[in-house]
Design an enzyme around this catalytic site. Structure first.
Site, PDB file in Angstrom:
ATOM      1  N   LYS A  36     -10.428  -1.056  10.183  1.00  0.00           N
ATOM      2  CA  LYS A  36     -10.540  -2.213   9.279  1.00  0.00           C
ATOM      3  C   LYS A  36     -10.891  -3.474  10.047  1.00  0.00           C
ATOM      4  CE  LYS A  36      -7.216  -0.305   6.033  1.00  0.00           C
ATOM      5  NZ  LYS A  36      -7.972   0.155   4.857  1.00  0.00           N
ATOM      6  N   GLN A  85      -4.602  -5.238   6.704  1.00  0.00           N
ATOM      7  CA  GLN A  85      -5.603  -6.161   6.155  1.00  0.00           C
ATOM      8  C   GLN A  85      -5.627  -7.489   6.911  1.00  0.00           C
ATOM      9  OE1 GLN A  85      -7.850  -5.428   3.906  1.00  0.00           O
ATOM     10  NE2 GLN A  85      -7.035  -3.423   3.397  1.00  0.00           N
ATOM     11  N   CYS A  96      -4.763   2.604  -3.643  1.00  0.00           N
ATOM     12  CA  CYS A  96      -3.520   3.101  -3.021  1.00  0.00           C
ATOM     13  C   CYS A  96      -2.376   2.115  -3.210  1.00  0.00           C
ATOM     14  CB  CYS A  96      -3.713   3.407  -1.530  1.00  0.00           C
ATOM     15  SG  CYS A  96      -4.831   4.755  -1.235  1.00  0.00           S
ATOM     16  N   HIS A 145       0.880  -1.182   0.000  1.00  0.00           N
ATOM     17  CA  HIS A 145       0.000   0.000   0.000  1.00  0.00           C
ATOM     18  C   HIS A 145       0.917   1.231   0.000  1.00  0.00           C
ATOM     19  CE1 HIS A 145      -2.727   2.976   1.873  1.00  0.00           C
ATOM     20  NE2 HIS A 145      -3.723   2.193   1.518  1.00  0.00           N
ATOM     21  N   ASP A 152       3.076  -4.700   7.995  1.00  0.00           N
ATOM     22  CA  ASP A 152       1.855  -3.903   7.844  1.00  0.00           C
ATOM     23  C   ASP A 152       0.681  -4.880   7.964  1.00  0.00           C
ATOM     24  OD1 ASP A 152      -0.448  -2.828   6.748  1.00  0.00           O
ATOM     25  OD2 ASP A 152       0.554  -1.849   5.076  1.00  0.00           O
TER      26      ASP A 152
HETATM   27  N1  PLP Z   1      -1.707  -0.929   4.557  1.00  0.00           N
HETATM   28  C1  PLP Z   1      -2.627  -1.658   3.917  1.00  0.00           C
HETATM   29  C2  PLP Z   1      -2.278  -3.010   3.414  1.00  0.00           C
HETATM   30  C3  PLP Z   1      -3.917  -1.132   3.741  1.00  0.00           C
HETATM   31  O1  PLP Z   1      -4.839  -1.849   3.104  1.00  0.00           O
HETATM   32  C4  PLP Z   1      -4.197   0.158   4.246  1.00  0.00           C
HETATM   33  C5  PLP Z   1      -5.528   0.777   4.015  1.00  0.00           C
HETATM   34  O2  PLP Z   1      -6.213   0.459   3.075  1.00  0.00           O
HETATM   35  C6  PLP Z   1      -3.206   0.853   4.918  1.00  0.00           C
HETATM   36  C7  PLP Z   1      -1.972   0.282   5.061  1.00  0.00           C
HETATM   37  C8  PLP Z   1      -3.454   2.207   5.501  1.00  0.00           C
HETATM   38  O3  PLP Z   1      -4.321   2.089   6.572  1.00  0.00           O
HETATM   39  P1  PLP Z   1      -4.886   3.390   7.317  1.00  0.00           P
HETATM   40  O4  PLP Z   1      -5.455   4.264   6.229  1.00  0.00           O
HETATM   41  O5  PLP Z   1      -5.910   2.854   8.234  1.00  0.00           O
HETATM   42  O6  PLP Z   1      -3.730   4.026   8.002  1.00  0.00           O
END
Ligand code: PLP
Length: 415
Positions: free
Chosen positions: A235, A212, A373, A132, A209
């Site tokens: 999420k 998900q 993203c 992401h 990270d």
């Molecule tokens: N990393 C992954 C794999 C994501 O899917 C997302 C959000 O879609 C993020 C990071 C960013 O998360 P947040 O916007 O809650 O900080």
């Protein structure tokens, strides 16, 4: 709701679970809502809504600074949430649990605090091609500031990281490997324990990270062996604006603060300031107290369902979705890794995802269209956008059937 959703072999009563989520019981464009966008943000069970409501109605005050009863209750609720979230990821204790605004802030915290103190010219930050943007840009900023280099592990045509690529890219100059547990645009589950073994053998740290993964898999940071694990409340059926960065305590204790302000200090004077121990060192200012309480309630909710059962239900729905989508002429899945969760992303020949998404919405089916993203993923697969149905614990086979019917109807209009 058909009887088929009751007593699933995976052990979840999804019909009962759906009743926990008031937002699901509505019509959109005069059709019963089918919500297939939990990867972007998930709906909230009544238990979370009630926990936040109760907190604001009864216990609300600022934390950590008051002697009065409400301040003590608020502090207790906030710290209780920290303990719950430590249990949620099987952390050795709650001192490594830092409340953040979400995954994005957690990764930025490590990139800025650890990164600026530990990276320099000649060092390598290893990420993957399927990150992401929040797993890419914070490290680009840290590399720009320190002179370190960014190294990218490439994926194969299924959207998986080949072992040879891990071995080739996690080299002796690697200082940190920052990788997603589940890729949001593909659904790939990455081999975190293997990545950790390779990184640690080179003396490098690993940040995962978990944005998900936290809603879909049992998370055990000790079994994974990682050094940092970042995830978001919204999420995993909790509030927005709150997340957790878990870090190994000895690493956090050696890291400098990145935001200055109230609550993160031991003593302040104009001659110099000393800093609090973690986690307070990284929680400057009044935190999102109700968010933390809600995120704790969401973790309790998921643990109550049983994350093994949640993961099994996700896998069953994913298999059902793959088989159903395969029947649509001209449809190509983006992301077919053997180890996969929660994401059904695809393109259809001759159809723009935005047109498809709009027509699906008219049928009450909420999906996400765009680059999610993850523009490098789109580039790798030669598309500008995909349509993504992402699953939550409340989705059913009937939801997938509605998706397929809506796609067929849309195609009859678009082709
Ligand atoms: N990393 C992954 C794999 C994501 O899917 C997302 C959000 O879609 C993020 C990071 C960013 O998360 P947040 O916007 O809650 O900080």
């Amino acid at each position: 709701m058909s009887a088929a959703v009751h007593a699933e072999p995976e052990g979840l009563d999804v019909a009962l679970i759906r009743r926990d989520f008031p937002a699901l019981a509505q019509t959109v464009n005069d059709k019963p809502l089918v919500y297939l966008d939990s990867g972007a943000s998930a709906h909230k069970p009544q238990a979370v809504i009630d926990a936040v409501g109760r907190f604001y109605s009864r216990d609300y005050s600022n934390v950590h600074r008051g002697v009065h009863v409400l301040s003590q209750r608020a502090t207790e609720a906030f710290e209780h949430a920290r303990t719950t979230l430590a249990r949620f990821v099987n952390a050795p204790d709650e001192r490594g649990v830092i409340f953040t605004r979400g995954t994005t802030e957690g990764i930025n915290l490590v990139a800025q605090s650890w990164g600026r103190a530990n990276l320099g010219p000649g060092d390598e930050v290893v990420i993957s091609e399927m990150e992401h943007h929040s797993g890419i840009v914070p490290w680009q900023l840290a590399c720009e500031a320190t002179g370190a280099s960014l190294v990218v592990m490439r994926m194969d045509d299924r959207g998986a990281l080949p072992d040879a690529e891990l071995v080739a890219k996690i080299g002796p100059r690697a200082k940190i490997v920052s990788v997603t547990h589940i890729a949001n645009a593909l659904g790939t589950i990455n081999p975190i324990a293997r990545i950790v073994a390779l990184a640690h053998a080179q003396g490098a740290l690993v940040l995962v990270d978990g944005a998900q993964a936290a809603p879909h898999l049992p998370i055990d940071v000790q079994a994974l062996g990682c050094d940092f694990y970042a995830f978001s409340g919204h999420k995993m059926y909790g509030p927005t604006g709150i997340g957790v960065l878990w870090g190994r305590y000895e690493l956090l204790a050696a890291m400098p603060p990145w935001h200055g302000g109230g609550d993160m200090i031991k003593r302040v004077s104009f001659e110099g300031t000393t800093y609090a121990e973690p986690p307070a060192r990284f929680e400057a200012g009044t935190p999102h107290i109700a968010g933390a309480v809600g995120m704790g309630a969401a973790a309790e909710y998921l643990m109550g369902l049983g994350l093994e059962r949640v993961a099994a239900w996700d896998r069953a729905l994913l298999d059902y979705g793959h088989a159903a989508l395969a029947q649509i002429p001209g449809l190509r899945l983006t992301g077919t890794a053997p180890d996969k969760a929660s994401i059904l992303a695809f393109t259809i020949d001759g159809v723009h995802p935005h047109d498809l998404g709009t027509l699906l919405d008219m049928d009450g089916v909420a999906v996400r269209v765009g680059h999610h993203c993850a523009q490098p993923v789109m580039e790798r697969f030669g598309v500008s956008a995909t349509t993504r149905a992402s699953l939550g614990v409340y989705n059913t086979r009937e939801d997938i059937d509605r998706l397929i019917a809506a796609i067929r109807k849309a195609l009859s209009l678009l082709r």
